[in-house]
Design an enzyme around this catalytic site. Structure first.
Site, PDB file in Angstrom:
ATOM      1  N   TYR A  32       0.799  -1.232   0.000  1.00  0.00           N
ATOM      2  CA  TYR A  32       0.000   0.000   0.000  1.00  0.00           C
ATOM      3  C   TYR A  32       0.832   1.283   0.000  1.00  0.00           C
ATOM      4  O   TYR A  32       0.278   2.379  -0.065  1.00  0.00           O
ATOM      5  CB  TYR A  32      -0.956  -0.008   1.202  1.00  0.00           C
ATOM      6  CG  TYR A  32      -1.923  -1.184   1.172  1.00  0.00           C
ATOM      7  CD1 TYR A  32      -2.845  -1.315   0.138  1.00  0.00           C
ATOM      8  CD2 TYR A  32      -1.900  -2.167   2.157  1.00  0.00           C
ATOM      9  CE1 TYR A  32      -3.720  -2.397   0.089  1.00  0.00           C
ATOM     10  CE2 TYR A  32      -2.770  -3.252   2.121  1.00  0.00           C
ATOM     11  CZ  TYR A  32      -3.676  -3.359   1.087  1.00  0.00           C
ATOM     12  OH  TYR A  32      -4.539  -4.430   1.030  1.00  0.00           O
ATOM     13  N   HIS A 109      -8.636   2.126  -5.449  1.00  0.00           N
ATOM     14  CA  HIS A 109      -7.854   1.159  -4.678  1.00  0.00           C
ATOM     15  C   HIS A 109      -6.389   1.478  -4.902  1.00  0.00           C
ATOM     16  O   HIS A 109      -5.969   1.701  -6.049  1.00  0.00           O
ATOM     17  CB  HIS A 109      -8.134  -0.283  -5.118  1.00  0.00           C
ATOM     18  CG  HIS A 109      -9.543  -0.709  -4.851  1.00  0.00           C
ATOM     19  ND1 HIS A 109      -9.965  -1.120  -3.606  1.00  0.00           N
ATOM     20  CD2 HIS A 109     -10.626  -0.749  -5.654  1.00  0.00           C
ATOM     21  CE1 HIS A 109     -11.250  -1.416  -3.659  1.00  0.00           C
ATOM     22  NE2 HIS A 109     -11.685  -1.201  -4.893  1.00  0.00           N
TER      23      HIS A 109
HETATM   24  C1  DQA Z   1      -7.558  -1.778  -0.930  1.00  0.00           C
HETATM   25  C2  DQA Z   1      -7.605  -3.232  -1.431  1.00  0.00           C
HETATM   26  C3  DQA Z   1      -8.484  -4.092  -0.531  1.00  0.00           C
HETATM   27  O1  DQA Z   1      -8.485  -5.441  -1.019  1.00  0.00           O
HETATM   28  C4  DQA Z   1      -7.962  -4.104   0.880  1.00  0.00           C
HETATM   29  O2  DQA Z   1      -8.852  -4.818   1.708  1.00  0.00           O
HETATM   30  C5  DQA Z   1      -7.711  -2.739   1.410  1.00  0.00           C
HETATM   31  C6  DQA Z   1      -7.125  -1.725   0.530  1.00  0.00           C
HETATM   32  C7  DQA Z   1      -6.569  -0.929  -1.737  1.00  0.00           C
HETATM   33  O3  DQA Z   1      -6.629   0.288  -1.595  1.00  0.00           O
HETATM   34  O4  DQA Z   1      -5.749  -1.463  -2.492  1.00  0.00           O
HETATM   35  O5  DQA Z   1      -7.889  -2.472   2.580  1.00  0.00           O
HETATM   36  O6  DQA Z   1      -8.835  -1.202  -1.061  1.00  0.00           O
END
Ligand code: DQA
Length: 156
Positions: A32, A109
């Protein structure tokens, strides 16, 4: 008609963040990134301002609270940008509330959920989103703001 769209443009973009995104920067940074949520907020405010727009930036770990924030955006926002996080994969309640919105909705995302575990490949939010930005890390929020600005300009 023109009056209505002018008024909605003075409302902020609701930027909503789901569970665990409060820990951005320290949470699995290899997936992330190292940018914190506070930094994402600052970047978003600056990008929105460059388009003459304001933001209302929120994060919640609670599904019902996110539903309430989306409901609030029906009259309080000019658009919604939402990273539903884990709830994107599970929440019909969040999908239902997004389906009630008349304003543009961009799903964000940080990671590309299609390159990840199978249980992350499906998002309920995508069913109702105007557009989707994924896999670009924190930059994705900025691209979503650009998209909102463009959509609102076209609508004007
Ligand atoms: C997310 C992807 C999701 O699968 C995960 O549960 C997240 C972050 C992303 O920003 O890549 O919490 O939304």
């Amino acid at each position: 008609m023109a009056k209505k769209s002018k008024q909605s443009k003075t409302l902020p973009i609701y930027i909503l963040n789901g569970p665990n995104l409060n820990l951005l920067g320290t949470r699995e940074p290899e997936v992330y990134g190292y940018t914190t949520l506070a930094q994402v907020e600052q970047m978003c405010a600056k990008q929105a301002a460059s388009h003459g727009l304001a933001i209302s930036f929120r994060q919640s770990n609670h599904e019902g609270e996110i539903v309430e924030q989306i409901q609030e955006a029906r009259t309080g926002g000019c658009a919604v940008i939402i990273n539903p996080a884990g709830y994107g994969h599970t929440s019909i309640a969040i999908l239902d509330s997004i389906q009630m919105l008349k304003v543009p909705v961009i799903e964000v995302h940080l990671s590309n959920i299609h390159r990840r575990e199978p249980y992350r490949n499906h998002s309920y939010v995508s069913k109702a989103a105007t557009g989707i930005v994924m896999g670009l890390g924190a930059q994705g929020y900025l691209r979503a703001i650009d998209a909102v600005a463009e959509i609102l300009k076209v609508k004007k």
